[in-house]
Write a protein that holds these residues in place. Structure first.
Motif, short mmCIF file in Angstrom:
data_model
loop_
_atom_site.label_atom_id
_atom_site.label_comp_id
_atom_site.label_asym_id
_atom_site.label_seq_id
_atom_site.Cartn_x
_atom_site.Cartn_y
_atom_site.Cartn_z
N ARG A 25 0.85 -1.19 0.00
CA ARG A 25 0.00 0.00 0.00
C ARG A 25 0.89 1.24 0.00
O ARG A 25 1.76 1.37 0.84
N GLY A 26 0.67 2.12 -0.95
CA GLY A 26 1.49 3.31 -1.05
C GLY A 26 2.85 3.00 -1.63
O GLY A 26 3.05 2.01 -2.35
N SER A 27 3.83 3.84 -1.31
CA SER A 27 5.17 3.71 -1.86
C SER A 27 5.94 2.61 -1.15
O SER A 27 5.90 2.49 0.08
N SER A 28 6.65 1.81 -1.95
CA SER A 28 7.42 0.69 -1.42
C SER A 28 8.66 0.49 -2.27
O SER A 28 8.65 0.78 -3.47
N GLY A 87 4.89 4.07 2.61
CA GLY A 87 3.84 3.09 2.39
C GLY A 87 3.75 2.08 3.51
O GLY A 87 4.25 2.28 4.62
#
Length: 276
Positions: A25-28, A87
């Motif tokens: 979820r989100g930036s990784s 994230g």
């Protein structure tokens, strides 16, 4: 990773934990499905490095020590773990049995079969420098020349083809291939570049040379190739602004151009590729 590398690892290590990003979820630092394999002493692959990977390695080895079959980690990628992606990821850890090993090998074999092809025409100094770099990247590099002695000078772990008709290699290449043309013969460069441009299904076509050589090729294409459009040709290649003409420097700039083109194609994305 190469299938033979994974096979060797799994045969060598008595107990291996598969670590996979199962939810992102989100930036990784890596995409969902990224995986690594952890034994008591070794690790193969990556889920993105940094503190996230250190935490996952530590957890995997704790599970191995205690003979625990599986585990799950839910990790926010924020300042509390010294990572600034922002994230959140879910990490699945599973002790591998024979079926899991077979499935992992099958995935890696399929990934390798789907790798984009990069054809390097010309095994001179720059061609060999290109092969040296591409051998470490998620591509299938093919080094082509009609000179056996020049091919023999390359020690890169890439496919090498001695071909009296290199244009046939262009015609038989799979769709979405990249072609880098830098032979010892300007006329052959023109022929190969024209063959590649005629295909209309390439990921990238580049020819070594100057602006003058580009102009001469444009004239050749108009007169000898039925008005072949040359807009898709990259020439000069490796035009990064550097005046350094050493082969490894030129090769590094060209590889950056080619990889950027290949990874902009969704079908060419590789699960090995990490994002910042």
């Amino acid at each position: 990773m190469r299938p033979e590398t994974l096979i060797s690892f799994l045969r060598r290590e008595p107990a291996v934990m598969r670590v996979e990003l199962t939810r992102v979820r989100g930036s990784s630092p890596r995409e969902e499905g990224a995986e690594m394999f952890v034994s008591a002493a070794e690790v193969l692959g990556t889920i993105g490095g940094g503190q996230l990977e250190y935490m996952a390695l530590d957890e995997a080895r704790k599970l191995l020590i205690n003979s625990v079959l599986s585990g799950v980690m839910d990790v926010p990628l924020g300042p509390e773990i010294g990572q600034c992606c922002g994230g959140r990821v879910e990490v699945s850890l599973t002790l591998m049995d024979q079926a899991a090993c077979d499935a992992a090998i099958a995935r890696v074999v399929a990934d390798e079969a789907a790798l984009p092809h990069v054809y390097v025409f010309g095994a001179g100094h720059v061609g060999r420098a290109l092969a040296d770099l591409f051998q470490h990247l998620p591509v299938r590099c093919v080094l082509v020349d009609n000179r056996a002695d020049e091919l023999a000078l390359s020690h890169a772990q890439v496919e090498k083809r001695l071909s009296a008709l290199p244009e046939a290699e262009v015609r038989s290449a799979p769709a979405k291939s990249a072609f880098i043309v830098l032979t010892h013969d300007h006329a052959l460069d023109f022929l190969l570049s024209a063959e590649a441009l005629e295909r209309k299904d390439t990921a990238w076509v580049g020819m070594i040379g100057s602006a003058t050589k580009r102009a001469k090729f444009n004239s050749f294409a108009r007169k000898e190739c039925g008005g072949l459009t040359t807009d898709a040709l990259n020439c000069p290649i490796g035009a990064s602004g550097s005046r350094d003409k050493r082969p490894p420097v030129i090769a590094a700039a060209v590889v950056a151009e080619v990889i950027a083109a290949l990874t902009s194609e969704p079908a060419a994305q590789s699960p090995e590729r990490a994002t910042p």
